[in-house]
Motif scaffolding. Structure first.
Motif, PDB file in Angstrom:
ATOM      1  N   ASP A 199     -43.463  -6.960  29.618  1.00 52.25           N
ATOM      2  CA  ASP A 199     -42.139  -6.044  29.484  1.00 52.25           C
ATOM      3  C   ASP A 199     -41.439  -6.670  30.798  1.00 52.25           C
ATOM      4  O   ASP A 199     -41.596  -6.638  31.633  1.00 52.25           O
ATOM      5  CB  ASP A 199     -42.584  -4.615  29.752  1.00 52.25           C
ATOM      6  N   ALA A 200     -40.066  -7.101  30.355  1.00 51.61           N
ATOM      7  CA  ALA A 200     -39.130  -7.520  31.404  1.00 51.61           C
ATOM      8  C   ALA A 200     -38.285  -6.314  31.778  1.00 51.61           C
ATOM      9  O   ALA A 200     -37.393  -6.918  32.530  1.00 51.61           O
ATOM     10  CB  ALA A 200     -38.346  -8.527  30.657  1.00 51.61           C
ATOM     11  N   ALA A 201     -38.564  -5.137  31.494  1.00 52.39           N
ATOM     12  CA  ALA A 201     -37.400  -4.029  31.944  1.00 52.39           C
ATOM     13  C   ALA A 201     -37.250  -3.953  33.593  1.00 52.39           C
ATOM     14  O   ALA A 201     -36.287  -3.578  34.024  1.00 52.39           O
ATOM     15  CB  ALA A 201     -37.917  -2.838  31.301  1.00 52.39           C
ATOM     16  N   LYS A 202     -38.365  -4.551  34.365  1.00 53.33           N
ATOM     17  CA  LYS A 202     -38.215  -4.420  35.647  1.00 53.33           C
ATOM     18  C   LYS A 202     -38.067  -5.611  36.328  1.00 53.33           C
ATOM     19  O   LYS A 202     -38.427  -5.688  37.541  1.00 53.33           O
ATOM     20  CB  LYS A 202     -39.607  -3.666  36.367  1.00 53.33           C
ATOM     21  N   THR A 203     -37.617  -6.722  35.685  1.00 49.12           N
ATOM     22  CA  THR A 203     -37.557  -7.888  36.234  1.00 49.12           C
ATOM     23  C   THR A 203     -36.159  -8.051  37.283  1.00 49.12           C
ATOM     24  O   THR A 203     -35.295  -7.463  37.005  1.00 49.12           O
ATOM     25  CB  THR A 203     -36.823  -9.027  35.244  1.00 49.12           C
ATOM     26  N   ARG A 204     -36.768  -8.468  38.419  1.00 47.82           N
ATOM     27  CA  ARG A 204     -35.590  -8.542  39.564  1.00 47.82           C
ATOM     28  C   ARG A 204     -34.748 -10.030  39.759  1.00 47.82           C
ATOM     29  O   ARG A 204     -33.765  -9.778  39.882  1.00 47.82           O
ATOM     30  CB  ARG A 204     -36.404  -8.406  40.870  1.00 47.82           C
ATOM     31  N   VAL A 205     -35.492 -10.780  39.367  1.00 46.66           N
ATOM     32  CA  VAL A 205     -34.981 -12.295  39.606  1.00 46.66           C
ATOM     33  C   VAL A 205     -35.253 -12.941  38.383  1.00 46.66           C
ATOM     34  O   VAL A 205     -36.146 -13.371  37.737  1.00 46.66           O
ATOM     35  CB  VAL A 205     -35.199 -12.704  40.753  1.00 46.66           C
ATOM     36  N   ILE A 206     -33.860 -13.998  38.070  1.00 44.02           N
ATOM     37  CA  ILE A 206     -34.157 -14.979  36.749  1.00 44.02           C
ATOM     38  C   ILE A 206     -33.663 -16.137  37.367  1.00 44.02           C
ATOM     39  O   ILE A 206     -32.299 -16.215  38.211  1.00 44.02           O
ATOM     40  CB  ILE A 206     -33.159 -14.539  35.612  1.00 44.02           C
ATOM     41  N   LEU A 207     -34.479 -17.266  37.519  1.00 44.63           N
ATOM     42  CA  LEU A 207     -34.198 -18.681  38.122  1.00 44.63           C
ATOM     43  C   LEU A 207     -33.983 -19.627  36.954  1.00 44.63           C
ATOM     44  O   LEU A 207     -34.878 -19.601  35.836  1.00 44.63           O
ATOM     45  CB  LEU A 207     -35.272 -18.979  39.007  1.00 44.63           C
ATOM     46  N   ILE A 208     -32.942 -20.448  36.855  1.00 47.30           N
ATOM     47  CA  ILE A 208     -32.763 -21.513  36.019  1.00 47.30           C
ATOM     48  C   ILE A 208     -32.569 -22.937  36.792  1.00 47.30           C
ATOM     49  O   ILE A 208     -31.878 -22.794  37.548  1.00 47.30           O
ATOM     50  CB  ILE A 208     -31.699 -21.122  34.944  1.00 47.30           C
ATOM     51  N   SER A 209     -33.450 -23.864  36.355  1.00 47.69           N
ATOM     52  CA  SER A 209     -33.312 -25.325  36.858  1.00 47.69           C
ATOM     53  C   SER A 209     -31.874 -25.540  36.617  1.00 47.69           C
ATOM     54  O   SER A 209     -31.329 -25.510  35.596  1.00 47.69           O
ATOM     55  CB  SER A 209     -34.363 -26.112  36.487  1.00 47.69           C
ATOM     56  N   ASP A 210     -31.262 -26.490  37.584  1.00 44.51           N
ATOM     57  CA  ASP A 210     -30.180 -27.278  37.373  1.00 44.51           C
ATOM     58  C   ASP A 210     -29.985 -28.213  36.119  1.00 44.51           C
ATOM     59  O   ASP A 210     -28.928 -28.285  35.598  1.00 44.51           O
ATOM     60  CB  ASP A 210     -29.617 -27.978  38.663  1.00 44.51           C
ATOM     61  N   GLU A 211     -31.162 -28.941  36.001  1.00 47.91           N
ATOM     62  CA  GLU A 211     -31.115 -29.605  34.742  1.00 47.91           C
ATOM     63  C   GLU A 211     -31.068 -28.838  33.603  1.00 47.91           C
ATOM     64  O   GLU A 211     -30.246 -29.108  32.541  1.00 47.91           O
ATOM     65  CB  GLU A 211     -32.504 -30.308  34.748  1.00 47.91           C
ATOM     66  N   ALA A 212     -31.716 -27.702  33.448  1.00 51.46           N
ATOM     67  CA  ALA A 212     -31.438 -26.607  32.475  1.00 51.46           C
ATOM     68  C   ALA A 212     -29.930 -26.115  32.113  1.00 51.46           C
ATOM     69  O   ALA A 212     -29.626 -26.012  31.231  1.00 51.46           O
ATOM     70  CB  ALA A 212     -32.586 -25.465  32.533  1.00 51.46           C
ATOM     71  N   ALA A 213     -29.510 -25.829  33.335  1.00 52.75           N
ATOM     72  CA  ALA A 213     -28.143 -25.232  33.398  1.00 52.75           C
ATOM     73  C   ALA A 213     -27.248 -26.142  33.073  1.00 52.75           C
ATOM     74  O   ALA A 213     -25.927 -26.056  32.753  1.00 52.75           O
ATOM     75  CB  ALA A 213     -28.022 -24.694  34.604  1.00 52.75           C
ATOM     76  N   LYS A 214     -27.398 -27.552  32.992  1.00 54.54           N
ATOM     77  CA  LYS A 214     -26.446 -28.537  32.652  1.00 54.54           C
ATOM     78  C   LYS A 214     -26.142 -28.449  31.156  1.00 54.54           C
ATOM     79  O   LYS A 214     -25.112 -28.997  30.705  1.00 54.54           O
ATOM     80  CB  LYS A 214     -27.020 -29.694  33.117  1.00 54.54           C
ATOM     81  N   THR A 215     -27.161 -27.683  30.430  1.00 49.80           N
ATOM     82  CA  THR A 215     -27.007 -28.011  28.902  1.00 49.80           C
ATOM     83  C   THR A 215     -26.158 -26.819  28.424  1.00 49.80           C
ATOM     84  O   THR A 215     -25.098 -26.804  27.674  1.00 49.80           O
ATOM     85  CB  THR A 215     -28.486 -27.948  28.426  1.00 49.80           C
ATOM     86  N   ASP A 216     -26.579 -25.573  28.825  1.00 44.41           N
ATOM     87  CA  ASP A 216     -25.792 -24.302  28.579  1.00 44.41           C
ATOM     88  C   ASP A 216     -26.426 -23.558  28.968  1.00 44.41           C
ATOM     89  O   ASP A 216     -27.599 -22.748  28.352  1.00 44.41           O
ATOM     90  CB  ASP A 216     -25.741 -24.156  26.957  1.00 44.41           C
ATOM     91  N   VAL A 217     -26.079 -22.721  30.234  1.00 47.14           N
ATOM     92  CA  VAL A 217     -26.945 -21.391  30.849  1.00 47.14           C
ATOM     93  C   VAL A 217     -26.932 -20.387  29.927  1.00 47.14           C
ATOM     94  O   VAL A 217     -27.875 -19.628  30.032  1.00 47.14           O
ATOM     95  CB  VAL A 217     -25.981 -21.297  32.049  1.00 47.14           C
ATOM     96  N   TYR A 218     -25.933 -19.925  28.995  1.00 45.70           N
ATOM     97  CA  TYR A 218     -25.939 -18.891  28.169  1.00 45.70           C
ATOM     98  C   TYR A 218     -27.273 -19.061  27.246  1.00 45.70           C
ATOM     99  O   TYR A 218     -27.684 -17.945  26.767  1.00 45.70           O
ATOM    100  CB  TYR A 218     -24.731 -18.790  27.449  1.00 45.70           C
TER     101      TYR A 218
END
Length: 370
Positions: free
Chosen positions: A88-107
């Motif tokens: 269950d992700a309802a209490k997730t505090r932080v989401i991290l995305i690597s810069d290589e992944a973010a170069k494609t499309d962060v959405y």
């Protein structure tokens, strides 16, 4: 019979809110998540969840679980196969995305959160330098929960006007706004230490990671955006002949700003000017002498020149990254619709517009020393 029918109807009404109840004992709460891009294009998802052997009298501990899938949802479903209970992700505090992944499309990595009504829309989101998975596996002294450490780190950066105040909910409308680009906290693990450093901002060109700003430039960008938070600090060299060397520097704390943005079309092009007055408190200057007006005027000039150089450098980096974090296009859309329609290819126009900052500095206090 009538009484039984009435009692049954009352029970149906009172218990109608229990149909989708979820018991905590059946769930595995996700405290934080990380997304990486594999070489074959698949998504590597890592989540931090509580350890099953953490009793109520023990200090909370977490473990990380990783799985790979074609989409973020599929990779998370694969993690479901490796843990007991339901994730269950309802209490997730932080989401991290690597810069290589973010170069494609962060959405593409965030879409899954916007489609689930139980998603933690107030969770912080940050970009990592290199793979995001190691950040969740890092052991931080005095912080058994790395998710709490990351959240505190980002919150401290927001209060110090290094990071923008943002979360999953705030990011979504900007990602789809043709007149503005998003900026996010950019975390790194330096080679000379195993600590996580939060002192940079990640720039985006539409939905793709396109560059980063250092600490001083990040703070200046937020001041130019009129996003001053609780405090902001600068250390500036004002002389070069003092001994010891630290006497050449002054450290100032921003106590207030006045900012004005003007966007007009002139001579067939877009001109954007930002007038920024920065009011500061001198919190460290061993040479002292503020009782002399000439010294204060001279320091104001030195600080003003430094801030002007930083502002020019920051704006140049924004245009090189094609990141309209200042919302120049949004300003045109709101106040000069005809001009905006004329420059509908905004992403091709923005890197070449005339974008200038005009800074002015005022030392308004200098601590409790007269």
């Amino acid at each position: 019979m009538i009484k039984k029918m009435i009692l049954l109807l009352c029970c149906l009404v009172l218990m109608s809110g229990c149909w989708d109840s979820r018991y905590l004992k059946d769930l595995q709460l996700i405290y934080s998540g990380a997304f990486d891009l594999e070489e074959d294009g698949q998504i590597r998802t890592t989540v931090s969840i509580p350890r099953a052997d953490s009793g109520k009298d023990q200090q909370a501990q977490t473990r990380t679980v990783t799985a790979i899938g074609n989409t973020t949802r599929q990779s998370r479903l694969n993690i479901d196969h490796e843990v007991s209970g339901r994730l269950d992700a309802a209490k997730t505090r932080v989401i991290l995305i690597s810069d290589e992944a973010a170069k494609t499309d962060v959405y593409s990595y965030l879409d899954v959160f916007y489609r689930d009504p139980r998603s933690p829309l107030n969770a912080n989101i940050a970009i990592t330098k290199g793979k995001a998975e190691p950040y969740l596996k890092l052991k931080v002294e005095n912080h058994p929960l790395v998710s709490e450490y990351l959240r505190d780190l980002i919150d401290a950066g927001e209060q110090a006007t290094i990071f923008p105040v943002t979360n999953i909910q705030f990011v979504c409308p900007i990602l789809f706004d043709p007149g503005q680009d998003v900026i996010l906290p950019y975390l790194s693990i330096r080679e000379d230490s195993e600590d996580i450093h939060g002192d940079q901002i990640a720039l985006f060109n539409e939905r793709k990671f396109s560059g980063a700003l250092g600490t001083e430039d990040s703070t200046m960008l937020l001041l130019l955006m009129d996003k001053f938070k609780r405090t902001a600090n600068f250390t500036v060299r004002v002389t070069d002949d003092k001994y010891p060397r630290l006497n050449d520097f002054i450290t100032v704390q921003v106590v207030g700003i006045d900012r004005d943005l003007t966007v007009v079309e002139e001579a067939g092009g877009i001109h954007a000017d930002i007038n920024l007055t920065i009011k500061v408190n001198a919190v460290e200057y061993p040479e002292d002498g503020f009782a002399e007006r000439e010294l204060t005027v001279k320091l104001n000039e030195k600080l003003g020149k430094h801030f002007q150089d930083v502002a020019n450098r920051t704006l140049r980096q924004l245009q090189e990254a094609n990141c309209d974090a200042l919302g120049i296009g949004l300003e045109l859309m709101a106040y000069d619709r005809d001009v905006w329609l004329k420059y509908s290819n905004w992403k091709e126009v923005y890197p070449n517009i005339e974008l200038h900052a005009h800074t002015k500095t005022e030392i308004v206090t200098h601590g409790i020393i007269n």
